[in-house]
Structures are given as C-alpha cells and as structure tokens.
Scaffold this active site. Structure first.
Site, mmCIF file in Angstrom:
data_model
loop_
_atom_site.group_PDB
_atom_site.id
_atom_site.type_symbol
_atom_site.label_atom_id
_atom_site.label_comp_id
_atom_site.label_asym_id
_atom_site.label_seq_id
_atom_site.Cartn_x
_atom_site.Cartn_y
_atom_site.Cartn_z
ATOM 1 N N TYR A 152 0.828 -1.197 0.000
ATOM 2 C CA TYR A 152 0.000 0.000 0.000
ATOM 3 C C TYR A 152 0.869 1.257 0.000
ATOM 4 O O TYR A 152 2.046 1.223 0.325
ATOM 5 C CB TYR A 152 -0.917 0.019 1.238
ATOM 6 C CG TYR A 152 -0.351 0.804 2.392
ATOM 7 C CD1 TYR A 152 -0.830 2.070 2.682
ATOM 8 C CD2 TYR A 152 0.707 0.311 3.152
ATOM 9 C CE1 TYR A 152 -0.298 2.811 3.722
ATOM 10 C CE2 TYR A 152 1.247 1.052 4.190
ATOM 11 C CZ TYR A 152 0.746 2.301 4.463
ATOM 12 O OH TYR A 152 1.281 3.047 5.475
ATOM 13 N N TRP A 155 5.382 4.406 -0.764
ATOM 14 C CA TRP A 155 6.499 5.145 -0.196
ATOM 15 C C TRP A 155 7.858 4.586 -0.605
ATOM 16 O O TRP A 155 8.895 5.119 -0.220
ATOM 17 C CB TRP A 155 6.405 5.138 1.330
ATOM 18 C CG TRP A 155 5.524 6.210 1.877
ATOM 19 C CD1 TRP A 155 4.218 6.089 2.243
ATOM 20 C CD2 TRP A 155 5.884 7.574 2.133
ATOM 21 N NE1 TRP A 155 3.744 7.291 2.711
ATOM 22 C CE2 TRP A 155 4.746 8.223 2.663
ATOM 23 C CE3 TRP A 155 7.060 8.302 1.972
ATOM 24 C CZ2 TRP A 155 4.747 9.558 3.021
ATOM 25 C CZ3 TRP A 155 7.065 9.640 2.339
ATOM 26 C CH2 TRP A 155 5.910 10.256 2.853
#
Length: 891
Positions: A152, A155
């Site tokens: 998810y 980053w």
C-alpha cells in the site's frame, strides 16, 4: 496463449525496442559542475531531495546537493543515498527459500521456517515460474481474493513508476487481489474528518505561510514537529518551508507545543512546551471548551452560521449527558496539566488569532478519531476556522505544508486498472485477517469479511516493520502458503518471504516525480545514474517479465518501453506546456510556479466567506460538531461527537513500573528506509541499537545510565535499545523511533530495537480500524545479557551453488491466464476508464464503493487538477463516482 500476443520476445525481434533507447535518453544533465573535474554527473531526485550524482568508472562516488532546488539538504541525501546503494544488504539475485524450492510440487514448504532457513540463488525464469504457478493455482482454486497485496501507499521511492503501482497493474490484469485500505499514517482521521469538516484534512494543503506570518498571533503545535518531519516527503523533498517557519517566528508569532516530549520544532520556533500525558488531548480540549463556555468566550454567531450539532456536544462538555462536567480540574487529573494552565491556555487561544496544528501521531491511538475532531470543535466553538491565519490544520508537519500551491497538473504514470476483487483489509488489520478468515468487520460505515489468504504479495513495502505486534504477525504468516517480496534490500519484509526478487534502486533506472508534495511547483527527472547492481531490475521490468511469462506482456506494457511511459507521464503535466520533454530531460527539472494569489490562500477561506456558495462536503454542508451519520453507526468506540474515553493501555491505568511508549517518525530515516546506512547509524545508534529517550528520573530508578543498553518488554515482545537520558521528555514516557530493521536473538528479543514488537493490534475504532501504535505500555530494565552485535543489516544465509532442477512449463498451466482474462472483459463507462487510468491516488481507495459520495467530493478538488482533467472529463468521472459510491442509490 496466442490471444495475448505479442510477447516481449516477439516485440524485441521486430526491432521496435530500439526506439528511444539512445540519443536523447542516453544524455546526462551537467549542472553545478567544476569545469576542471570529470563530467560524469547525473541529475536525480529522491524522497530526500534532488541532487547531481557524481559517477566515476561506473560507480556512484558522491552526491552533490543543488541549492537552488533544495532549501536545506540533509544527511539522508548526502550520506544515506550513497551508503545504501552498495550496502551489504542489497538483494543482488532472485532468491527462493530452501524448503519452498525443494518442495513446491508437494506443498510441504514448511512455512514455520520462514525467517530461519537459508535462501537459494536461482535464475529469473525459475522465480517467475514458481510465482506464476502459485498465482494461477490460487486464483483458480480459491479465487483472486485469496491473493493479498500488502503493497500500500507507494512510499518505496519518489517516482511515478513505484513498485506498488507496477504490482497493482500486473495483478489487476489477472483478476486483481485483496488490497489494504487506509494507511498507518492517518488511518483514523482520513475516515472521520471528511464527515466532520468535508475533507480528509490530514493529506490536504495548509494555509499559505505568508498568511500565517502576517496574521497569526498564536500557533499551537499539538504533537506536531514540522522541523523533523519535513525532512522527507512522499514525492521529492525540496525543504523550502524551513526559512518561512523562521520568518513566522521572527514576525512575533507565539508558538505553544503540547507534547509529551520537547521537539526540534520547539527549539527552532522558541515554543513554550506544555507537557501532557500521551493520548489525553481530547480531555484537554474538552476542558478548554468548558472554560470558554463558562467565561462566555464562545462565538455563538459563528456556530449558528457555520456548524451543526453544537448543542449536543456542548451538553456533553457541560456534563448534562453523563453527569461529569469537563472542568479544568477534571482534565488536570487526566492530562497532568494544571487546571490553572488549562484556563490560561483556553483564554489565550479563544482571544487570539490562533492556528492549531494537529499531528497525525495524535490519532494513531485508541479512539484516535476523537482527537482531531475535538480540535475542530474547539476551533469552531471559538470561531476560528476559515479566517486568515486561524483555524485548524492537520498536515503542517508534512510535505511542505504551508507552501503556496501551484494548482498545476503533475505527471501521471501507468494506471493500475480495475481491481475486480472487492475484498479489502484495513491497513493495520493484516494479522487479524490472516488469523480469522471469514470473520466480519466494520470499516467506514460498511461491513466486510476477511478472505482466506493464500498468497501475500509484497512489493516495495516493509509491512513486517510497520505492522503492530510483530511476533503475532510472524505466527499468523505460518497460515499462508506463499509469501513473495520485491525489494532492493534485505528488509524485514524479505526475510520472512518464500521468493525474493531483487529490485533496482531508482539510481539504476529512469523515472519521474514532482517537487513539493503540496506546492507541486517543480517536475523532476529521475535519470539513471549507474547500471543495476547484480541482476536487479527496475520494478517496471520485474513485473513486465512476470507479465511476459504469463502471456500478458502487451497488456502490461501497451507495447512501449519505460522511457516512453515516462515521456507520456510528463506530457500530461502542466510543465509540458512551457518546457518540451527534451529540454526537461536534459536539464533535469522544469518549474510550474504557484500563481501570486496562492500566496494569500486560507484553508476553508471560501467556506468562511460564503458558506452557502461554498459548502463543505459534509452531509449538512457545514462543520459537524455532532455528526448524525457517525452516530448512526452505533459504534461503542466512536460516538457522534468527540468525547474522552479511557484507553486500554495508558498512564492513567498503568502499574507503577510501567511506562508509556510513543514511537514518532525518525530523524535520520523515512520509516525503515536508510536504516542500513552506516554513516547515518553512526550519528544516532547506541551500541548499534535504536535509541530510546528516557526521562532521567525514570532511568535513575532503574539504574540506567546514558548509553546503556535497555530491555523494554511486555507480554507481546521484547526489544533491546540504547538509552538517551533527557529532561525534555515527561516522566513515565519513553520515545523510540519507529521503523528500524529487526534482528531476533536466541531469546526471541529484537536485538535491533524495532518498537512494533511491543505495540498492540488494538484497533482505533470500528469506524476506521486504524492503528493504535501510540497506545502502549511496557516495562524496562538495564540489559545485562545482550547477545553480540545487531545483525539486522547482514544478508541471510544464501546458498549460491545449489543444483536447481529445470521446471517443465507444462506443469505451470500458464494457459489458465486466458480463461481468467476473458472472464474479466466487461464494458466500462468513459468516466470509469478515465478514473482508473488517471485518477487513482495514494490515499484514496482504488475501489470506488469504499468511499461515500461526500468523501469523493472532498478528495476530487485535489485529485482532478493533479490528473489534469478538463471540465468534461471531470464531469464524467464525477458521475461515475457518484453512481458507484458506497451510499449511492442502489440500481
């Protein structure tokens, strides 16, 4: 598999791949170069800033900051980028866990040995074959919902072609997968605040800093540390906000910091530090509201015009609903802030032009939804929200919050496409999902069911470091048949995997990004600096290869090379209107400046000027001090207005020898990124372990001296850390940065100091299911039996010369892809196509039905400009969202 031709092999035989591979794309920008030195310098950009890479004999030997683009380059850029590129923790070749490789045909893969046994070096085709078979077996036998993507957020790096996007694009081509929803950063408020104030807020731009400088009298930092957290960004950090913070301070603004520990921002801004018991901010703001009401300092006219439900919340504050008036004395017993100080603070904030900045850390706690909501209600009670230099902001600490916004569209990369699986897992509930398949849960007002997961597929995400109660997660993973990980380094997420694929760092491939998460005033080229280390490949090429193995290369690539996609991404940005791609790529960046009017922008200013013409995206169009929708969910742990609720673990119910652990974002890392940098570790690690900040009184009680090793423990786990004694943290509280890499000793203790071996999987509430990482107690003692050095940064045992049998492709059943693909074909509306191609954003759901209509209305004002949609395209997407939102009328 002819239906899915051409393959990459056929494409290359045709010679088309040569287009764009030489000429322009082989050049390197020459900026800020000593004319007498060698010229091999290449422009690149990272989460830590833009720079010129210095290369000699094909090796990165230095990083040169670029002052005109980076306002305050830091050690992560100057030391960490080079350190980690050639660090021993690099994954250089495809790897398969030994028992998995030996027994993949029988199924006796011994998942209990994950994290303990050696890996075997294999070739790319062997790794692809094993992964393809597992994916197709799982999809065919259990359905695609049994494949879980833990990737998810995105980053992993600052580029558009991030691993989570490439993985999502690939998996959606074979039917999709169960995904995480929400995130660890601000999981509670991103669900609550849209219903309260019409916007996520936690990922929203802040009032322009010049408006703050010229208007704000009192700036309140609630758990907020912008000087530290602005060192990195989701895109490319440009550090332009540091000088403005100094100007605000020097113009006479008074800063107040409410925090269990004094921060770097407190020092820089000369802030008054008000020490508070962690997790008790709701009690403080409730008591300040009580005093405001008692003194008649509330703004009744403001509440009448801009809010709904104030009377219900005020009744709670006065004690009419529960018989407990929320007086300063009541709050003093909870917060350990003197009642007289609470009164003084209430009068100061009510009577001044006040801006309140709430950190994300506040809501990473049990009942975390209540904290930001309590701040909103106090600001509304005193008539602040929407006025120049006043109100609330929940992203001042991040992404250059306060920098003027360009409002321009940014490069948009490849679409992930449509995920045909509707199952989700709230981001911090991974362990519960693995442990309890079939169990129902609530999230965002909807009911879901945890699927029975057979594959965990992780790309560019260190979920093993950021999931709470790590020991429990390790046990839960033994229930999973396959764990795949794509990464650059041997992080925790790779050490418990069955198959590990080596990704190239961004220095070893081309990409594109933007500067300033909120300002978006620069577009950056992320040009390849060096050749890939070992046999590593870019994330794009990793998933391109897997797609080719499964016969869907054309669908994954659109028949194009990565550089073609990068150019197309740039052409979709506003920068392309003024700077051709060739000029941009040669220079390394293009500017798209913010307009003059952006420097006078006030958050919620339009709503304040004319609430009828500019209603908020809430059910009422106003600030909901009491929210009927949330109340209607009938959740015991998240009522319809912010109230104080005792936590399951905090100092208010701690035993005498327990301390409260807070785990803020680190100074020298981005979460777990950069932990392997030796030069950075030398700056802060204690005897090679993560530091723990301890009040001197607490240390003396336990015989702990500065620099000692300390064992912190509770019934969930134990970690070994290094003591940093300080008077700038309140007694009873200890602070350990989140995100270090774990290493277990013979007693099961984390010898590196990963705080999530202590944290709890307790949910924030049934509304958001968010993390409560800052709601945790533990005990501590001086560590007298540490086992040798911390080995977190060493490679696991690897067998290089193992004889690997060739895999018969007939066994793989790759033709099953055709059946799956044909079942997915369906007509899509134009708005649906545009959304999935251009509008998917990091913090918004990839499944439309996971947000309400008002939640989508709250995110589209920032989503549409970034995607570069024209008025007609925006209307088509809006229609699609409104027709498919969770609260849309049933068809």
């Amino acid at each position: 598999m002819t239906v899915f031709q051409p393959t990459r092999r056929a494409f290359l035989r045709g010679g088309v791949a040569a287009i764009g591979a030489v000429g322009l794309f082989g050049t390197r920008a020459l900026a800020s170069i000593d004319p007498n030195s060698f010229p091999d310098r290449t422009f690149h950009a990272t989460h830590y800033g833009p720079f010129n890479a210095v290369v000699k004999d094909g090796k990165l030997i230095g990083v040169n900051a670029i002052p005109e683009l980076d306002g305050q380059p830091n050690e992560m850029l100057l030391f960490g980028v080079a350190d980690r590129t050639y660090d021993a923790s690099r994954i250089e070749y495809p790897m398969v866990r030994k028992s998995y490789l030996d027994n993949w045909q029988t199924g006796d893969i011994k998942p209990e040995l994950r994290g303990k046994e050696p890996y075997v070096r294999v070739d790319w085709d062997t790794a692809y074959s094993l992964m393809a078979k597992a994916l197709l077996d799982t999809a065919s036998e259990y359905g695609n919902q049994a494949i879980f993507s833990s990737s998810y957020g995105g980053w992993a790096n600052a580029g558009n072609f991030r691993p989570n996007v490439m993985q999502g694009r690939f998996l959606n081509l074979i039917g999709g997968c169960t995904i995480t929803q929400g995130d660890w950063s601000a999981g509670a408020s991103q669900i609550c605040l849209p219903r309260v104030i019409g916007d996520m807020e936690v990922y929203s731009a802040q009032t322009a800093w010049e408006v703050i400088r010229d208007n704000t009298e009192v700036f309140v930092l609630v758990g907020c540390d912008p000087i530290k957290n602005n060192r990195i960004e989701y895109t490319v950090a440009d550090h332009q906000i540091y000088a403005p913070w100094g100007e605000i301070r020097d113009n006479g603004c008074r800063f107040i910091s409410i925090n269990p520990q004094r921060t770097a921002s407190d020092d820089y801004l000369d802030a008054e530090w008000i020490s508070i018991v962690p997790n008790t901010d709701v009690a403080l703001f409730s008591a300040m509201a009580f005093h405001v009401l008692e003194k008649g300092l509330e703004d009744k006219e403001y509440m009448n015009q801009y809010t709904v439900g104030a009377d219900k919340w005020i009744a709670y504050i006065k004690g009419n609903t529960d018989g407990v008036p929320k007086t300063p004395e009541w709050a003093a017993a909870i917060t350990e802030i003197d009642a007289s100080k609470i009164r003084e603070l209430a009068e100061l904030l009510a009577g001044s032009k006040t801006q309140i900045a709430g950190a994300w850390s506040l809501q990473r706690a049990q009942h975390g939804e209540m904290t930001h909501w309590a701040i909103v209600n106090f600001a509304a009670l005193t008539g602040k929200i929407g006025k120049p230099g006043q109100g609330v902001g929940f992203s001042w600490h991040y992404g250059g919050g306060g920098m003027p916004q360009s409002g321009k569209s940014t490069p948009t990369g490849l679409s992930q496409g449509r995920n045909w699986v509707k199952n989700i897992c709230p981001a911090s509930r991974i362990t519960e999902m693995l442990e309890h398949p079939g169990e129902k849960f609530t999230y965002n007002g909807n009911e879901g069911t945890y699927p029975d997961i057979k594959i965990v597929f992780n790309a560019g995400n260190n979920f093993m470091s950021h999931q709470q109660d790590t020991n429990r997660l390790i046990r839960a993973l033994t229930k999973v048949e396959h764990v795949f990980s794509v990464d650059v380094w041997w992080t925790a997420a790779t050490r418990w995997a069955d198959i590990v694929l080596p990704a190239a760092s961004t220095l070893e491939r081309d990409d594109i990004s933007v500067g300033g998460t909120y300002s978006n005033d620069k577009v950056f080229a992320m040009k390849q600096v060096i050749e890939p280390v070992g046999e590593s490949r870019s994330d794009y090429h990793i998933f391109e290869g897997l797609a080719d193995k499964m016969g869907i290369w054309q669908q994954f690539t659109d028949g194009l090379e990565l550089i073609d996609h990068i150019q197309a991404a740039y052409e979709r940005s506003a920068a392309a209107k003024g700077t051709p791609f060739e000029e941009f790529w040669a220079k390394g960046y293009a500017r798209q400046p913010a307009p003059v009017e952006a420097r006078r922008w006030t958050r919620h200013g339009d709503f304040y000027k004319d609430p009828a013409a500019n209603p908020l995206h809430t059910a009422s169009g106003k600030i909901e001090m009491y929210c009927e929708e949330i109340a209607g969910f009938n959740l015991d742990d998240c009522p319809g207005y912010p109230i104080w609720m005792e936590k399951h673990e905090y100092l208010g119910n701690a035993e005498e020898d327990q301390v409260h652990v807070v785990s803020p974002h680190p100074w020298y890392r981005l979460h777990s990124q950069m932990d392997q940098s030796a030069r950075l570790r030398d700056l802060y690690k204690i005897q090679g372990r993560e530091p723990v900040r301890i009040n001197r009184q607490d240390a003396e009680k336990r015989g702990i001296a500065d620099g000692d090793l300390v064992e912190m423990f509770n019934d969930r786990g134990s970690i070994i850390v290094g003591a940093v004694l300080s008077d700038d943290i309140r007694p009873g509280v200890v602070s350990v940065y989140e995100g270090c890499w774990p290493s277990l000793d013979s007693k099961g203790r984390c010898n590196s100091g990963l705080v999530n071996f202590l944290t709890s999987t307790q949910r924030s509430s049934g509304l958001s299911q968010a993390t409560t990482a800052n709601t945790v107690l533990c005990r501590m003692r001086k560590c007298e039996d540490a086992e040798g050095p911390n080995r977190a940064y060493e490679k696991p045992e690897i067998i290089e010369d193992y004889e690997v049998a060739a895999i018969d492709e007939e066994v793989l059943g790759l033709d099953r892809v055709a059946t799956i693909m044909e079942a997915l074909l369906a007509d899509a509306t134009e708005g649906e196509k545009i959304f999935y191609e251009r509008c998917t954003v990091c913090h918004g759901p990839r499944e439309v039905s996971h947000f309400t209509q008002n939640q989508w209305k709250g995110i589209t004002p920032s989503m549409f400009p970034r995607a570069g949609l024209d008025e007609n395209e925006a209307a088509l997407v809006t229609q699609f969202l409104m027709e498919n939102a969770s609260d849309a009328p049933k068809k």
